[in-house]
Design a protein around this motif. Structure first.
Motif, short mmCIF file in Angstrom:
data_model
loop_
_atom_site.label_atom_id
_atom_site.label_comp_id
_atom_site.label_asym_id
_atom_site.label_seq_id
_atom_site.Cartn_x
_atom_site.Cartn_y
_atom_site.Cartn_z
N PRO A 286 -7.33 15.49 26.26
CA PRO A 286 -6.89 16.47 25.25
C PRO A 286 -7.71 17.76 25.23
O PRO A 286 -7.12 18.85 25.22
N PRO A 287 -9.06 17.71 25.26
CA PRO A 287 -9.80 18.97 25.28
C PRO A 287 -9.52 19.83 26.50
O PRO A 287 -9.59 21.06 26.44
N LEU A 288 -9.18 19.18 27.62
CA LEU A 288 -8.89 19.93 28.85
C LEU A 288 -7.51 20.57 28.81
O LEU A 288 -7.32 21.73 29.21
N LEU A 289 -6.51 19.82 28.31
CA LEU A 289 -5.13 20.28 28.39
C LEU A 289 -4.67 21.13 27.21
O LEU A 289 -3.71 21.90 27.34
N ASN A 290 -5.30 20.99 26.06
CA ASN A 290 -4.87 21.79 24.90
C ASN A 290 -4.91 23.29 25.17
O ASN A 290 -3.96 24.01 24.82
N PRO A 291 -5.97 23.83 25.80
CA PRO A 291 -5.93 25.26 26.13
C PRO A 291 -4.82 25.62 27.11
O PRO A 291 -4.26 26.71 27.03
N VAL A 292 -4.50 24.70 28.02
CA VAL A 292 -3.41 24.95 28.97
C VAL A 292 -2.08 25.00 28.23
O VAL A 292 -1.24 25.87 28.47
#
Length: 344
Positions: A286-292
């Motif tokens: 989640p922390p990796l993909l939320n900005p994407v």
């Protein structure tokens, strides 16, 4: 009979696990994990910087997005020390107090993230259901109070957990099954009854993650009902598009969580590598993909009007502004519809 001196030593430290059964392969994960953490911090940091600079984004929806980005940064920083210790420095031992501190922050940030997703669902509901009163319902003061309430709830729910762990005697193996400290992982190593811990953990999960998931689901049922009442197909799609990023964020958070729960409950026969992979996916994805999801990673260049200078804009701005324009379009359309006597 168990050696009492050994039990005393075990009470002061835990041994974290990198790749189960393959400790010699841990260095292989060092650079991929370093890249993952770098991209996570860069993505969320970019969103926070844009929110601060762009005055047009100082609205409740983007305040919630800022809290989500801060939460993702906090969650990543909570797991980073033990990950570096294992995969970069081959030092899997962690002091007991450091372990329960990490445990507190991991579970707290997880609770905050769930609460923020609920807040964002409420924001989407008010935007589509009652756009004329959006500004009066979600004022800056109300938005701040919601954010504070989300944080206080998570901290209060998790606060007893370290004390419950600290009261337990640990006279069995002190080897944890993950690369970081979790309540359920440490609890299973105790040589006393853990019924209180298990019951409290279940209550916390039900009244935070479970309750939040039901609220989000109910919000989208009402949103879908409202959208279906809009006569124009194009406007229906615009209304749904304002919810797309949030739906993706919800799925990114809850699907790995459900997967971890199912594997923990029904997958005891599976390889420990599968359990480790799913647990890492739940905390790191989640922390990796939320900005994407909310921004995208590429950049674009646009010519500025001032003396022909080039202005480099992140695609995050483009994505956020497109969401904002769709949000305004839905608000204007729905407002005009209500003013003309065609209530939703």
């Amino acid at each position: 009979m168990m050696n009492t001196s050994s039990s005393h030593v075990n009470h002061h430290s835990f041994i974290l696990t990198g790749i189960p059964g393959m400790p010699d392969k841990n260095p292989w994960m060092a650079f991929p994990l370093g890249f993952l953490y770098t991209m996570t911090l860069l993505g969320n940091g970019t969103i926070l910087a844009i929110m601060k600079v762009d005055q047009s984004l100082h609205e409740p929806m983007y305040y919630f997005l800022s809290i989500l980005a801060l939460t993702d940064v906090g969650l990543s920083m909570s797991t980073l020390p033990s990950m570096l210790s294992i995969f970069w420095f081959n030092a899997p031992e962690v002091p007991f107090d450091a372990c329960i501190t990490q445990m507190f922050f991991i579970h707290s940030f997880g609770g905050v993230e769930s609460g923020v997703l609920v807040s964002m669902a409420f924001d989407r509901f008010v935007t589509i259901r009652d756009p004329l009163h959006y500004a009066s319902i979600l004022t800056h003061g109300i938005t701040g109070k919601i954010g504070i309430a989300v944080i206080i709830r998570a901290v209060c729910m998790v606060f007893p957990v370290p004390f419950q762990i600290k009261r337990l005697p640990f006279c069995h193996s002190n080897v944890l099954s993950h690369s970081y400290c979790l309540h359920q992982d440490a609890m299973r190593l105790a040589c006393a009854s853990t019924r209180v811990n298990s019951l409290y953990g279940l209550i916390v999960v039900i009244f935070t993650l479970g309750f939040d998931a039901l609220i989000i689901l109910f919000s989208y049922v009402l949103i879908l009902k409202t959208v279906l009442d809009i006569t124009s197909r194009a406007e229906r799609l615009k209304a749904l598009n304002t919810c797309f990023s949030h739906i993706c964020a919800v799925l990114i958070f809850y699907v790995p969580l459900i997967g971890v729960t199912m594997i923990h409950r029904f997958g005891k026969h599976l390889s420990p590598v599968v359990h480790t992979f799913m647990a890492n996916t739940y905390l790191l994805l989640p922390p990796l993909l939320n900005p994407v999801v909310y921004g995208g990673g590429s950049s674009r260049c646009s010519r500025g009007e001032r003396t022909g200078s080039r202005v480099v804009e992140s695609n995050v701005i483009w994505r956020i502004r497109s969401i904002l324009s769709n949000y305004n379009a839905v608000k204007l359309y729905t407002s005009g519809k209500i003013e003309s006597g065609q209530g939703l």
